[in-house]
Design a protein around this motif. Structure first.
Motif, short mmCIF file in Angstrom:
data_model
loop_
_atom_site.label_atom_id
_atom_site.label_comp_id
_atom_site.label_asym_id
_atom_site.label_seq_id
_atom_site.Cartn_x
_atom_site.Cartn_y
_atom_site.Cartn_z
N CYS A 1 -4.93 -12.65 -13.55
CA CYS A 1 -3.99 -11.56 -13.25
C CYS A 1 -3.15 -11.86 -12.01
O CYS A 1 -2.00 -11.41 -11.90
N ALA B 1 -8.93 -2.32 -12.00
CA ALA B 1 -8.07 -1.16 -11.76
C ALA B 1 -6.80 -1.51 -10.97
O ALA B 1 -5.77 -0.87 -11.12
N GLY B 2 -6.86 -2.54 -10.15
CA GLY B 2 -5.71 -2.88 -9.32
C GLY B 2 -4.67 -3.75 -10.00
O GLY B 2 -3.66 -4.10 -9.39
N TYR B 3 -4.88 -4.09 -11.27
CA TYR B 3 -3.98 -5.01 -11.96
C TYR B 3 -3.29 -4.31 -13.13
O TYR B 3 -3.89 -4.08 -14.18
N GLU B 4 -2.02 -4.00 -12.95
CA GLU B 4 -1.26 -3.34 -14.00
C GLU B 4 -0.89 -4.28 -15.14
O GLU B 4 -0.45 -3.83 -16.20
N ASN B 5 -1.03 -5.59 -14.90
CA ASN B 5 -0.67 -6.57 -15.93
C ASN B 5 -1.85 -6.95 -16.82
O ASN B 5 -1.78 -7.93 -17.56
N ARG C 1 1.21 -11.45 -17.66
CA ARG C 1 0.40 -10.51 -18.44
C ARG C 1 -0.89 -11.21 -18.87
O ARG C 1 -0.87 -12.38 -19.27
N LYS D 1 -4.72 -6.00 -19.84
CA LYS D 1 -5.07 -5.15 -20.97
C LYS D 1 -6.34 -5.69 -21.62
O LYS D 1 -6.49 -6.89 -21.82
#
Length: 296
Positions: free
Chosen positions: A66, A90-94, A71, A96
């Motif tokens: 990440c 939780a700290g990684y928006e990239n 992504r 899934k």
């Protein structure tokens, strides 16, 4: 972010999420903090890339990916892990998470939907008990991936990276060489894991070919690999004997095919190169190979 290689942090996470390691899923925690950054760096993944991970566990390699990729999509079969990963990632928006069996997930659709036009690489600590099925699925389906960087058992790494035509090679070595250029990068000692496994591990990288280095007879890839599997089903025998037995063919027909391809029928299976097997295949009647079931 929590230190995911710290044993006290790992124990706290496991206690809070009622998670225990599963031998069935081949789970071990990496506690050597230098290993996952090294794996991620070796993968070549960077800005603009998509990373596909298989079996993220608690996220120790995932966070390294990440930090590098645009992504990251991780496929995880263990239904106990999503809640835990929701905290650690939780700290990684990239990031899934896809819950499912990597041998059943529609990977082609997943890659297209999640990564778009980005170059994609696979990077993972694979469950050792299903290393070969996972790798062969990734390669045989000719997915749009540039490379595969994975940690596997050392003995498996040696087979996967063995050059065709050498003593160390097995049937899977030929399949890997057909689809990719393989190299072993570094080993990982048992003490790098908790609990420590009984085997040494190794990280390998497969750079996927855009075009295979050889051409199977009549473009029949399945027939080529059926022939190779038959040869290695009895690798202590000569290639002629093993193929005759494995495919149920008359030995004189197999010997004639080898000689027509310019090879000594006394050679053993591992002494033939990938190109040799293509020539061998071309000298056999198509029906002789295609009408036979796989030998292994």
């Amino acid at each position: 972010m929590p230190n995911l290689t710290d044993l006290s942090t790992i124990r706290d996470l496991c206690a809070r999420y009622d998670f225990a390691l599963s031998k069935g899923f081949g789970q071990n925690f990496i506690i050597n903090p230098g290993i996952c950054p090294r794996i991620a760096e070796a993968s070549g993944i960077g800005p603009g890339w998509g990373a596909l991970e298989i079996g993220p566990g608690i996220g120790v390699l995932t966070e390294q990916l990440c930090q590098r990729a645009d992504r990251v999509v991780a496929v995880e079969v263990d239904k106990r892990l999503p809640a835990l990963l929701a905290e650690t990632m939780a700290g990684y928006e990239n990031f899934k998470l896809v819950l499912g069996d990597v041998l059943k997930v529609d990977l082609r659709t997943l890659i297209a939907e999640e990564f778009g036009d980005r170059p994609v690489a696979v990077c993972a600590n694979l469950p050792y008990y299903i290393t070969s099925p996972i790798l062969m699925r990734l390669l045989e389906e000719k997915l749009p991936i540039r490379s595969i960087t994975v940690m596997v058992q050392k003995e498996a790494a040696q087979r996967l990276c063995a050059a065709p035509g050498t003593r160390e090679a097995g049937a899977i070595s030929y399949a890997v060489a057909y689809y990719a250029t393989a190299r072993q990068l570094f080993t990982v000692q048992p003490g790098s894991f908790y609990p420590a496994p009984r085997v040494t591990s190794a990280v390998i990288r497969l750079d996927v070919h855009t075009t295979p280095p050889v051409a199977p007879a009549n473009g029949d890839e399945a027939g080529l690999f059926r022939l190779i599997r038959a040869a290695f089903s009895q690798r202590r025998k000569t290639a002629a004997n093993a193929v005759a037995n494995g495919l149920g063919l008359p030995k004189n027909q197999v010997i004639a095919a080898l000689e027509a391809a310019g090879m000594d029928p006394r050679l053993r299976p591992e002494q033939l190169t990938l190109q040799d097997y293509c020539a061998f295949q071309a000298s056999l009647p198509v029906a002789a190979i295609d009408n036979q079931p796989p030998t292994c």
